[in-house]
Design an enzyme around this catalytic site. Structure first.
Site, PDB file in Angstrom:
ATOM      1  CE  LYS A 249     -21.454  22.967   3.629  1.00  0.00           C
ATOM      2  NZ  LYS A 249     -20.135  23.089   3.924  1.00  0.00           N
TER       3      LYS A 249
ATOM      4  CG  ASP B  70     -18.761  19.996   0.353  1.00  0.00           C
ATOM      5  OD1 ASP B  70     -17.924  19.062  -1.056  1.00  0.00           O
ATOM      6  OD2 ASP B  70     -17.450  19.253   1.359  1.00  0.00           O
TER       7      ASP B  70
END
Length: 213
Positions: A121, A139
């Site tokens: 991420k 996320d």
């Protein structure tokens, strides 16, 4: 409504209603954003922005941070989540940046993930925000909102979500689409009580169509 049509309508809505969408983390260079994103894991951007001014004043570049002890860094970040682990990750990241990357934050997602504290991420955020690469960082907000409104189907992991979104969003829109979904999840499509009455995506949202609220 087909998935293709849903993507088209949702993209159209965001382009009209959120033409500018960007990170809410404060930073002035790639190093600062990398530090801020590492700190933001399971922590609010608002909290991170309170922490980083003093942190960046003390450690203005990876060189200074690499020379620090984690215990010293801990004092600056103690109010964020998991400060023990994050202080170790930040120092380790800085050491690797100076030793292996000539103090430059890499633009390659695979290379970025070699840095301590940097998962997929975070790597996607840096590649997308700093280097404007067609990457989709997932996320908790992106994961939740994508499934809820119907952009993804039966996604069980962030990587599955990423793959489905990358498949359907035009490549040139991936960087801003990441922020569209984050901001929508942060302020409208919130986890426990989504503000459906105020949402402009009602006509295209699977959750709204099913729950009718």
């Amino acid at each position: 409504m087909t998935k293709k049509e849903r993507f088209e309508k949702i993209i159209e809505w965001f382009q009209a209603n959120m033409p500018v969408a960007e990170t809410e983390l404060d930073y002035s260079n790639p190093y600062e954003l990398l530090v801020a994103v590492i700190l933001s894991a399971q922590c609010t951007d608002k909290r991170v922005n309170l922490i980083t001014p003093d942190l960046f004043q003390r450690y203005p570049s990876a060189k200074e941070l690499a020379e620090a002890e984690p215990a010293e860094v801990f004092d600056y970040i103690r109010s964020c989540t998991y400060p023990n682990n994050k202080s170790k990750h930040l120092v380790g990241m800085a050491k690797m940046l100076t030793a292996d990357f000539n103090n430059e934050v890499p633009d390659d997602i695979i290379q970025l993930q070699k840095l301590p504290g940097v998962g997929r991420k975070t790597a996607n955020v840096i590649a997308s925000v700093v280097y404007e690469k067609p990457a989709m960082a997932v996320d908790t907000h992106v994961f939740r909102v994508s499934e809820r409104i119907g952009l993804t189907t039966n996604s069980k992991t962030p990587l599955e979500t990423e793959k489905q979104l990358v498949k359907h969003f035009p490549e040139d829109l991936l960087p801003i689409a990441h922020h569209w979904l984050i901001l929508h999840g942060r302020y409208v499509c919130i986890a426990r009580s989504p503000k459906c009455a105020k949402c402009g995506l009602q006509d295209y949202c699977k959750y709204y169509q099913k729950n009718g609220k």
